[in-house]
Design a protein around this motif. Structure first.
Motif, PDB file in Angstrom:
ATOM      1  N   MET A 151       0.823  -1.225   0.000  1.00  0.00           N
ATOM      2  CA  MET A 151       0.000   0.000   0.000  1.00  0.00           C
ATOM      3  C   MET A 151       0.848   1.262   0.000  1.00  0.00           C
ATOM      4  N   THR A 179      22.252   1.503  -1.962  1.00  0.00           N
ATOM      5  CA  THR A 179      22.415   2.957  -2.033  1.00  0.00           C
ATOM      6  C   THR A 179      22.663   3.428  -3.460  1.00  0.00           C
ATOM      7  N   ASN A 180      23.652   2.820  -4.073  1.00  0.00           N
ATOM      8  CA  ASN A 180      24.119   3.328  -5.365  1.00  0.00           C
ATOM      9  C   ASN A 180      23.239   2.795  -6.499  1.00  0.00           C
ATOM     10  N   LEU A 181      22.149   3.495  -6.695  1.00  0.00           N
ATOM     11  CA  LEU A 181      21.151   2.989  -7.643  1.00  0.00           C
ATOM     12  C   LEU A 181      21.667   2.944  -9.078  1.00  0.00           C
ATOM     13  N   ARG A 182      22.651   3.783  -9.370  1.00  0.00           N
ATOM     14  CA  ARG A 182      23.166   3.766 -10.749  1.00  0.00           C
ATOM     15  C   ARG A 182      23.813   2.433 -11.100  1.00  0.00           C
ATOM     16  N   LEU A 239      10.685  -6.295  12.955  1.00  0.00           N
ATOM     17  CA  LEU A 239       9.782  -6.121  11.814  1.00  0.00           C
ATOM     18  C   LEU A 239       9.513  -7.445  11.097  1.00  0.00           C
ATOM     19  N   ARG A 252      15.115  12.776 -12.891  1.00  0.00           N
ATOM     20  CA  ARG A 252      15.252  12.891 -11.423  1.00  0.00           C
ATOM     21  C   ARG A 252      13.954  12.471 -10.741  1.00  0.00           C
ATOM     22  N   ALA A 274      12.609  11.116  -7.154  1.00  0.00           N
ATOM     23  CA  ALA A 274      11.765  11.977  -6.321  1.00  0.00           C
ATOM     24  C   ALA A 274      10.639  11.205  -5.648  1.00  0.00           C
ATOM     25  N   ARG A 292       9.821   8.714   2.494  1.00  0.00           N
ATOM     26  CA  ARG A 292      10.679   9.282   3.548  1.00  0.00           C
ATOM     27  C   ARG A 292       9.849  10.139   4.494  1.00  0.00           C
ATOM     28  N   VAL A 321       6.453  10.011   4.867  1.00  0.00           N
ATOM     29  CA  VAL A 321       5.422   9.191   5.521  1.00  0.00           C
ATOM     30  C   VAL A 321       6.024   8.404   6.693  1.00  0.00           C
ATOM     31  N   MET A 340      12.477  21.207  -6.366  1.00  0.00           N
ATOM     32  CA  MET A 340      12.819  19.797  -6.154  1.00  0.00           C
ATOM     33  C   MET A 340      14.067  19.623  -5.286  1.00  0.00           C
ATOM     34  N   TYR A 387      16.766   1.891   6.133  1.00  0.00           N
ATOM     35  CA  TYR A 387      15.938   1.790   4.923  1.00  0.00           C
ATOM     36  C   TYR A 387      15.439   3.135   4.442  1.00  0.00           C
ATOM     37  N   GLU A 388      14.956   3.093   3.228  1.00  0.00           N
ATOM     38  CA  GLU A 388      14.503   4.309   2.543  1.00  0.00           C
ATOM     39  C   GLU A 388      15.613   5.368   2.507  1.00  0.00           C
ATOM     40  N   GLN A 395      23.510  13.843   0.790  1.00  0.00           N
ATOM     41  CA  GLN A 395      22.668  14.481  -0.231  1.00  0.00           C
ATOM     42  C   GLN A 395      22.293  15.901   0.203  1.00  0.00           C
ATOM     43  N   ARG A 421      25.255  18.025  -0.350  1.00  0.00           N
ATOM     44  CA  ARG A 421      25.434  18.353  -1.768  1.00  0.00           C
ATOM     45  C   ARG A 421      24.613  19.599  -2.119  1.00  0.00           C
TER      46      ARG A 421
HETATM   47  C1  LIG Z   1       0.454   3.416   3.641  1.00  0.00           C
HETATM   48  C2  LIG Z   1       1.533   4.064   4.467  1.00  0.00           C
HETATM   49  C3  LIG Z   1       1.593   3.583   5.833  1.00  0.00           C
HETATM   50  C4  LIG Z   1       2.826   3.929   6.637  1.00  0.00           C
HETATM   51  C5  LIG Z   1       3.156   2.823   7.547  1.00  0.00           C
HETATM   52  C6  LIG Z   1       4.085   3.168   8.619  1.00  0.00           C
HETATM   53  C7  LIG Z   1       4.462   1.991   9.438  1.00  0.00           C
HETATM   54  C8  LIG Z   1       5.409   1.051   8.684  1.00  0.00           C
HETATM   55  C9  LIG Z   1       6.606   0.769   9.468  1.00  0.00           C
HETATM   56  C10 LIG Z   1       7.636   0.098   8.984  1.00  0.00           C
HETATM   57  C11 LIG Z   1       7.710  -0.453   7.610  1.00  0.00           C
HETATM   58  C12 LIG Z   1       9.103  -0.545   7.130  1.00  0.00           C
HETATM   59  C13 LIG Z   1       9.137   0.066   5.816  1.00  0.00           C
HETATM   60  C14 LIG Z   1      10.473  -0.073   5.173  1.00  0.00           C
HETATM   61  C15 LIG Z   1      10.432   0.550   3.829  1.00  0.00           C
HETATM   62  C16 LIG Z   1      11.744   0.501   3.169  1.00  0.00           C
HETATM   63  C17 LIG Z   1      11.594   0.662   1.717  1.00  0.00           C
HETATM   64  C18 LIG Z   1      12.934   0.872   1.039  1.00  0.00           C
HETATM   65  O1  LIG Z   1      13.937   0.913   1.660  1.00  0.00           O
HETATM   66  S1  LIG Z   1      12.878   1.066  -0.638  1.00  0.00           S
HETATM   67  C19 LIG Z   1      14.533   1.377  -1.142  1.00  0.00           C
HETATM   68  C20 LIG Z   1      14.986   2.755  -0.774  1.00  0.00           C
HETATM   69  N1  LIG Z   1      16.292   3.012  -1.349  1.00  0.00           N
HETATM   70  C21 LIG Z   1      16.911   4.154  -1.263  1.00  0.00           C
HETATM   71  O2  LIG Z   1      16.445   5.072  -0.626  1.00  0.00           O
HETATM   72  C22 LIG Z   1      18.181   4.270  -2.058  1.00  0.00           C
HETATM   73  C23 LIG Z   1      19.058   5.369  -1.614  1.00  0.00           C
HETATM   74  N2  LIG Z   1      19.751   5.907  -2.769  1.00  0.00           N
HETATM   75  C24 LIG Z   1      19.390   7.071  -3.380  1.00  0.00           C
HETATM   76  O3  LIG Z   1      18.442   7.723  -2.979  1.00  0.00           O
HETATM   77  C25 LIG Z   1      20.159   7.577  -4.576  1.00  0.00           C
HETATM   78  O4  LIG Z   1      20.491   6.629  -5.423  1.00  0.00           O
HETATM   79  C26 LIG Z   1      21.352   8.452  -4.199  1.00  0.00           C
HETATM   80  C27 LIG Z   1      20.782   9.840  -4.192  1.00  0.00           C
HETATM   81  C28 LIG Z   1      21.939   8.142  -2.856  1.00  0.00           C
HETATM   82  C29 LIG Z   1      22.525   8.340  -5.165  1.00  0.00           C
HETATM   83  O5  LIG Z   1      22.139   8.527  -6.529  1.00  0.00           O
HETATM   84  P1  LIG Z   1      23.141   9.220  -7.574  1.00  0.00           P
HETATM   85  O6  LIG Z   1      24.440   8.505  -7.601  1.00  0.00           O
HETATM   86  O7  LIG Z   1      22.421   9.344  -8.858  1.00  0.00           O
HETATM   87  O8  LIG Z   1      23.395  10.544  -6.789  1.00  0.00           O
HETATM   88  P2  LIG Z   1      23.685  11.993  -7.113  1.00  0.00           P
HETATM   89  O9  LIG Z   1      24.589  12.097  -8.293  1.00  0.00           O
HETATM   90  O10 LIG Z   1      24.149  12.521  -5.794  1.00  0.00           O
HETATM   91  O11 LIG Z   1      22.232  12.551  -7.457  1.00  0.00           O
HETATM   92  C30 LIG Z   1      21.806  12.851  -8.747  1.00  0.00           C
HETATM   93  C31 LIG Z   1      20.859  14.030  -8.688  1.00  0.00           C
HETATM   94  O12 LIG Z   1      19.566  13.591  -8.263  1.00  0.00           O
HETATM   95  C32 LIG Z   1      19.133  14.340  -7.126  1.00  0.00           C
HETATM   96  N3  LIG Z   1      18.387  13.466  -6.269  1.00  0.00           N
HETATM   97  C33 LIG Z   1      18.807  12.367  -5.635  1.00  0.00           C
HETATM   98  N4  LIG Z   1      17.824  11.820  -4.952  1.00  0.00           N
HETATM   99  C34 LIG Z   1      16.738  12.582  -5.156  1.00  0.00           C
HETATM  100  C35 LIG Z   1      15.399  12.516  -4.709  1.00  0.00           C
HETATM  101  N5  LIG Z   1      14.946  11.530  -3.878  1.00  0.00           N
HETATM  102  N6  LIG Z   1      14.538  13.444  -5.112  1.00  0.00           N
HETATM  103  C36 LIG Z   1      14.941  14.438  -5.922  1.00  0.00           C
HETATM  104  N7  LIG Z   1      16.201  14.557  -6.383  1.00  0.00           N
HETATM  105  C37 LIG Z   1      17.084  13.643  -6.008  1.00  0.00           C
HETATM  106  C38 LIG Z   1      20.427  14.827  -6.484  1.00  0.00           C
HETATM  107  O13 LIG Z   1      20.198  15.974  -5.701  1.00  0.00           O
HETATM  108  C39 LIG Z   1      21.289  15.095  -7.673  1.00  0.00           C
HETATM  109  O14 LIG Z   1      20.920  16.354  -8.204  1.00  0.00           O
HETATM  110  P3  LIG Z   1      22.054  17.394  -8.723  1.00  0.00           P
HETATM  111  O15 LIG Z   1      22.869  16.638  -9.737  1.00  0.00           O
HETATM  112  O16 LIG Z   1      22.879  17.724  -7.510  1.00  0.00           O
HETATM  113  O17 LIG Z   1      21.269  18.552  -9.235  1.00  0.00           O
END
Ligand SMILES: CCCCCCCC/C=C\CCCCCCCC(=O)SCCNC(=O)CCNC(=O)[C@H](O)C(C)(C)COP(=O)(O)OP(=O)(O)OC[C@H]1O[C@@H](n2cnc3c(N)ncnc32)[C@H](O)[C@@H]1OP(=O)(O)O
Ligand SMILES: Cc1cc2nc3c(=O)[nH]c(=O)nc-3n(C[C@H](O)[C@H](O)[C@H](O)COP(=O)(O)OP(=O)(O)OC[C@H]3O[C@@H](n4cnc5c(N)ncnc54)[C@H](O)[C@@H]3O)c2cc1C
Length: 660
Positions: free
Chosen positions: A107, A148-151, A235, A275, A279, A285, A287, A371, A424-425, A434, A437
């Protein structure tokens, strides 16, 4: 009800209900939340077993049973809007469900990512199926080798012109999907993030809907190997899984094509900003920050505060009467700043959510100008809230002494279930980098004379070189405290930006220089986000329309959050002489005075979080304060006590004891 807790409630100086309404967003919202909670908690099919008694498998089975019933029956019958994570019903729902549950990724990530990545046609095909739970999906991004490194994700999706299909592959061990929630056993579809390859060319990460299990038999489809990744820290209600794909063919239209498309000849077309693929992570993040982290902190505060008022130990006079441990200033210093933080984070995330909704509207109009800032705020708040929540819950757990170590307190469960949020996330360090940056770019813009606005406008302001405070009282003043935080953040950023320039001038490569300075960069990012929290929560309270009593109290909480940070991490405030050691002493004294003035309202402040006992799941933190009765009851009901002599005693103890 314990006499001690009754006394605490009598000392409360404000109307708890007023604060409850304020946190919910109005009286009617409180009523809505309570009625949702009542419906869920009084439904026998939604009942959960006591925390701490179930095996991993039982937890999974229980949560699948509850959630299938919840989504397909209970929520429908009550017409709850469950798919929009920002709507009030959903916000209240996740809170009432109390423990982490199955299908949150379905969900919370699969459903929203269909509209994030899909065309209108794709959304109208897939979303109704997913919302109705006619298909169960997961979000399969992370791999064994890369999260982390999605690329560098290694899963590939190669276009076959002849059949107009994609062939999806996890070509080696490290490329298999690893971690996705709901995937191990439940999901029959996966949102697979893969490198798109057409005509021999790689076009980067795109999203593909891949059926992974047969819709009738639920068996893995040909070419699919899928299973659980094994026992994890907590969890365990969710089946985090692994997935190997071997030449799995999916139709062309299963590539979600909102921002990029492939035509029949395999020609790739970027139709939107790529991007925006990243996003979509902002949403989860934000929520999770509220629904998981802040709620965990609020629950832990509730437990520790109530318990500290009914637990007596020691006295303040020789042979005098014993006092509640809450009367010790050291205990107040453990509990009250966390309560204050829980409020400040809640106020901040309300503002962030509001900005995010505006940002989405901008994006729909094709305006992406906010953004970068939105990315910095959502990444930073997720990292900072998770880090401080995990540290805070552990402090509160220890503040409950021995009983805090018992599962009966509910605190170990909270700690274990929230600790993963640092990973996570988006892993926290990576998210802070980030933010850094964005800050370094902002600093460069400022030095080029460009204007900056929004949450980083202060970086371009002139600030005093020294804090002006000469008295304790001044350390309650929000603008004085904000000035301290602005100065710290500005100074850390200037210093690391200069060091970066220096290293580049020495001939270091950008990425190498970045790595050498990454500790400073993370500190600078933290300082910026902590300033954002201090400023946003204070301005939220300033704008509130509420009684003077409540306003005064909330102002005090905001001051405390800032003061506690200054007194506990004074280094960066003292470093360039902005504060001197005399002022730090004044701040410390101001903090102790504030703790004491908030002491009487401790129970009222946590009552205002309004967590029902069933949601808290704690023997020591229940509303009536009857901690010992509940602990005894919990022990008596332990499975090991179902008979007086345990079977094992006959088998292993008796033969030995009878030898002599
Ligand atoms: C119904 C709702 C109910 C709620 C319930 C609550 C209770 C539940 C409780 C408990 C449940 C548990 C739940 C667990 C859930 C877990 C799920 C997951 O984990 S899913 C996997 C997540 N994975 C990541 O997050 C990867 C992290 N990696 C990255 O984000 C990227 O790849 C990054 C940024 C680290 C590296 O990517 P690059 O190598 O391309 O990085 P660069 O070159 O620095 O970025 C390129 C450009 O993109 C922008 N950028 C990067 N991320 C961005 C973003 N998110 N948004 C916008 N721009 C972004 C940057 O600012 C940069 O922009 P410029 O070049 O400087 O202009
Ligand atoms: C409970 C749970 C549920 C999850 N659910 C899902 C899900 O549903 N779907 C999904 O796709 N994924 C899911 N994940 C995976 C999760 O998103 C990743 O584990 C997370 O993004 C971190 O990536 P990683 O494991 O590769 O860590 P790594 O990146 O390997 O991190 C390890 C260390 O390396 C450091 N590091 C890495 N890169 C850098 C860098 N560039 N600079 C400095 N330091 C760096 C980190 O700071 C960290 O200290 C889940 C994970 C957990 C624990």
């Amino acid at each position: 009800e314990s006499q001690l807790i009754i006394k605490e409630r009598q000392q409360t100086t404000f109307q708890v209900e007023e604060l409850i309404n304020l946190l919910d967003g109005g009286k009617e919202k409180t009523a809505l939340r309570r009625s949702i909670e009542q419906t869920i908690l009084s439904d026998p099919l939604m009942k959960t077993d006591k925390i701490g008694y179930l095996t991993r498998e039982q937890k999974y089975v229980q949560s699948v049973r509850r959630m299938m019933y919840f989504f397909t029956d209970l929520a429908k019958r009550n017409k709850w809007n469950i798919e929009d994570p920002h709507c009030p019903e959903m916000l209240f729902l996740s809170r009432s469900l109390s423990s982490v549950v199955a299908f949150m990724i379905h969900m919370g990530a699969f459903v929203p990512s269909i509209s994030s990545f899909g065309t209108l046609e794709q959304v109208s095909k897939w979303q109704p199926l997913a919302k109705e739970c006619l298909i169960i999906g997961c979000y399969a991004q992370t791999e064994l080798g890369h999260g982390t490194n999605l690329r560098r994700l290694e899963t590939t999706s190669t276009f076959d012109r002849n059949t107009q299909e994609f062939i999806v592959n996890t070509p080696n061990l490290s490329s298999m999907k690893w971690w996705p929630g709901d995937m191990g056993k439940s999901a029959n579809h996966a949102m697979v993030m893969a490198q798109l390859i057409t005509n021999g060319e790689n076009h980067g990460m795109q999203a593909f809907i891949v059926p992974i299990r047969d819709m009738t038999t639920h068996k893995p489809l040909p070419g699919v190997e899928v299973g659980n990744i094994g026992s994890i820290m907590s969890l365990e209600d969710t089946d985090n899984g692994y997935l190997r794909l071997n030449n799995v063919r999916i139709p062309k239209e299963n590539m979600l094509a909102k921002y990029a498309n492939v035509d029949r000849s395999g020609r790739f077309q970027q139709t939107g900003n790529n991007r925006l693929m990243y996003a979509s992570m902002m949403n989860l993040r934000i929520v999770l920050t509220r629904e998981q982290m802040i709620h965990a902190l609020q629950k832990a505060c509730t437990i520790a505060a109530r318990y500290s008022c009914v637990r007596k130990q020691g006295s303040l006079t020789p042979n005098g009467p014993e006092i509640p441990i809450m009367d010790y200033v050291t205990q107040q210093n453990k509990v009250i700043p966390r309560i204050a933080l829980a409020y400040a984070l809640d106020f901040t995330i309300m503002e962030v959510r509001h900005r995010y909704v505006q940002f989405l509207a901008d994006v729909t109009r094709g305006d992406l100008s906010n953004m970068a800032e939105m990315h910095a705020i959502s990444s930073g708040i997720k990292a900072n809230a998770s880090e401080r929540t995990v540290a805070g819950v552990e402090t509160l757990r220890r503040a409950c002494g021995g009983h805090g170590y018992s599962m009966a307190s509910g605190l170990p469960y909270l700690l274990l279930s929230v600790t993963g949020s640092c990973t996570y996330e988006g892993e926290n360090t990576v998210l802070y980098l980030q933010v850094a940056r964005y800050l370094i770019k902002t600093a460069a813009n400022i030095s080029m004379g460009k204007s900056v606005d929004g949450s980083s406008a202060y970086l371009a302001e002139n600030t005093e070189a020294r804090c002006s405070a000469t008295s304790q009282e001044e350390f309650y003043d929000h603008s004085l405290l904000d000035a301290c935080f602005k100065h710290r953040s500005k100074q850390l950023l200037q210093s690391v930006a200069m060091d970066l320039q220096g290293l580049l001038a020495e001939g270091k490569q950008q990425m190498e220089a970045w790595n050498l300075l990454s500790i400073q960069l993370v500190n600078s990012a933290k300082a910026h986000i902590e300033r954002y929290i201090v400023a946003t929560s204070a301005s939220f309270v300033r704008k509130l329309n509420c009684s003077l009593k409540v306003k005064k109290l909330l102002n005090q909480l905001c001051s405390l959050v800032a003061l506690h940070q200054i007194t506990n991490f004074p280094g960066d405030f003292l470093k360039d002489g902005y504060l001197d050691s005399h002022q730090l002493d004044l701040a410390r004294k101001a903090e102790v005075k504030l703790l004491q003035s908030l002491r009487h309202n401790v129970v009222g402040l946590v009552d205002a979080f309004d967590f029902r006992d069933e949601i808290l799941g704690s023997c020591i933190g229940a509303y009536d304060g009857n901690a010992y009765e509940r602990l005894y009851d919990y022990a008596k009901n332990d499975v090991m006590n179902k008979n007086d002599v345990h079977e094992e005693s006959y088998q292993y103890l008796r033969p030995h004891l009878h030898r002599g």
